[in-house]
Design an enzyme around this catalytic site. Structure first.
Site, PDB file in Angstrom:
ATOM      1  N   LYS A 187     -59.789 -38.328  34.897  1.00 13.17           N
ATOM      2  CA  LYS A 187     -58.512 -38.769  35.468  1.00 13.17           C
ATOM      3  C   LYS A 187     -57.568 -39.072  34.318  1.00 13.17           C
ATOM      4  CE  LYS A 187     -57.369 -39.056  38.773  1.00 13.17           C
ATOM      5  NZ  LYS A 187     -56.622 -38.501  39.863  1.00 13.17           N
ATOM      6  N   HIS A 314     -61.536 -33.224  47.080  1.00 12.08           N
ATOM      7  CA  HIS A 314     -60.920 -34.428  46.526  1.00 12.08           C
ATOM      8  C   HIS A 314     -61.635 -35.682  47.019  1.00 12.08           C
ATOM      9  CE1 HIS A 314     -57.890 -37.696  47.371  1.00 12.08           C
ATOM     10  NE2 HIS A 314     -57.679 -37.530  46.090  1.00 12.08           N
TER      11      HIS A 314
END
Ligand code: GKR
Ligand code: MG
Length: 416
Positions: A187, A314
């Site tokens: 991330k 996701h």
């Protein structure tokens, strides 16, 4: 034939580490809602979804309206959701998720719960109701975050700090050692792109056999995205949401060999046509929590197959009912060929009894029991609901939480 006799929606809160992202930092607790649908003959189906106040109100309205519904009438369920919600109201769910029409988000946990009931009635796993298992073990990816050592003023967690490449590689090492992951996602969108490129290169050096990805959640301009893409070509399997919007993604896609993936600019069926026409996205990240449940996620898979787009999955912070649903869906979706994202290793508490959803070699074996194949831990449900009542959080707000410690913070979207 079973009919819905009643629905209980229970908001819960579970401890969440201080994970950094483009809009701020995770709060000490993440919220989820557990949806339990009970039938007139005593079966109970489970669903899990977001739990901000506005969503809970919508779930409550649908919960009353589905009483009497035949558990096989999933088209009827969708009609009820649309009738109850009416048209034209956008909805935001905190983090980065905002939709124009919440119908598919509200539909999802009810649909999953009805599939759970159907499976229990028929004695078959949910994956069988979605077309059958094409992969009995579903690969997931290690989901790395830059993170603080602790939430300010609270005790630290066992993961420690990760604010540079060494910290990220150490975090990856633990994820890989403990869970066996063979794909790794970072991330990004937290630090300057050069620092995040360096972290990906450090991961590539430390894990040469692993598939890598980075996701800055639209933190970069198109020209920065192209620069990052050029330096990561050959090192990563896809670049996720480098820049916001279908137009921006298309501009980047024209200038790199790397496939671009998204869970930000294609999050509803309406977005597919413009994305396909612009060739903006080569991989769509599905998520049954906002694509309308498991069967509509299979529909998305068919559309991706038709237009030659890849499909991945996701994740947001979630608990075991969601992981079970994700696993059944991925097990039954032939063209879901990438390792799925999951935040699951970051949680220390759950609603379900342990032992069914263990990661072995980075994969979760699709549960073989009827329905979702998971069982609630009623004590844990009570405990996490009490935690919801006492924690004071009523909607995800990573930005305000970070601003408490750094009042000058502003979300980085397309800033770099
Ligand atoms: O949990 O901070 C986070 C993630 O950034 C999450 O909110 C995103 O929705 O995981 C997500 C993503 O892939 O964009
Ligand atoms: Mg993403």
């Amino acid at each position: 034939m079973s009919r819905v006799a009643g629905v209980v929606v229970t908001p819960v809160a579970f401890a969440d580490p201080p994970l950094l992202n483009v809009v701020g930092v995770h709060e000490p607790f993440a919220l989820r809602a557990l949806v339990q649908v009970r039938t007139d003959d005593g079966l109970v189906g489970l669903g899990e979804t977001y739990a901000d106040d506005a969503h809970l109100a919508r779930l409550g309205a649908v919960a009353s309206a589905v009483v009497g519904l035949d558990v096989y009438d999933l088209n009827g369920l969708r009609r009820i959701v649309i009738d109850v919600l009416g048209n034209g109201r956008g909805a935001a769910f905190g983090g980065m998720l905002a939709v124009q029409d919440p119908a598919d988000v509200v539909l999802s946990p009810f649909e999953v719960a009805l599939l759970d009931i159907q499976g229990k009635e028929l004695g078959r796993p949910v994956a069988d109701l979605l077309g059958g298992v094409v992969r009995p073990e579903v690969p997931f990816s290690a989901y790395l975050f830059y993170k603080w050592v602790a939430h300010p003023g609270r005790a630290g967690d066992s993961w420690g700090e990760a604010l540079d490449s060494d910290g990220i590689v150490a975090q990856a090492r633990r994820m890989v050692d403990e869970y066996g992951f063979t794909a790794i996602k970072l991330k990004g969108g937290v630090f300057a792109p050069e620092q995040e490129i360096e972290a990906v290169k450090a991961l590539a050096a430390a894990f040469p056999e692993h598939s890598l990805r980075i996701d800055p959640n639209g933190a970069w301009t198109p020209s920065t995205s192209v620069r990052v893409a050029k330096s990561l070509e050959g090192l990563i399997e896809y670049l996720e949401d480098p820049t916001p919007g279908i137009g921006g993604m298309a501009e980047v896609a024209r200038q790199t060999e790397l496939p671009l993936a998204t869970n930000m600019c294609v999050i509803a069926f309406d977005h597919l046509k413009p994305a396909v026409l612009a060739d903006a996205v080569q991989v769509v990240l599905s998520d049954h929590h906002y694509w309308g449940g498991l069967r509509r996620s299979r529909l998305l898979a068919g559309i991706c197959e038709t237009f030659g787009m890849g499909l991945s999955m996701h994740s947001n912070s979630h608990l075991g009912v969601s992981l079970a649903a994700m696993t059944h869906l991925a097990a039954a979706t032939p063209n879901l060929t990438y390792a799925c994202d999951t935040h699951y290793p970051w949680k220390t508490e759950d609603l379900i009894k342990p032992g069914v959803l263990d990661f072995v070699g980075g994969s979760v074996r699709v549960p073989s029991g009827p329905g979702l194949g998971v069982e609630l831990d009623e004590d844990a449900v009570g405990r996490l609901h009490e935690q919801y009542l006492s924690c004071g959080i009523r909607g995800r707000d990573d930005t305000s939480y970070l601003r408490r410690f750094d009042p000058s913070f502003s979300p980085n979207t397309a800033r770099w």
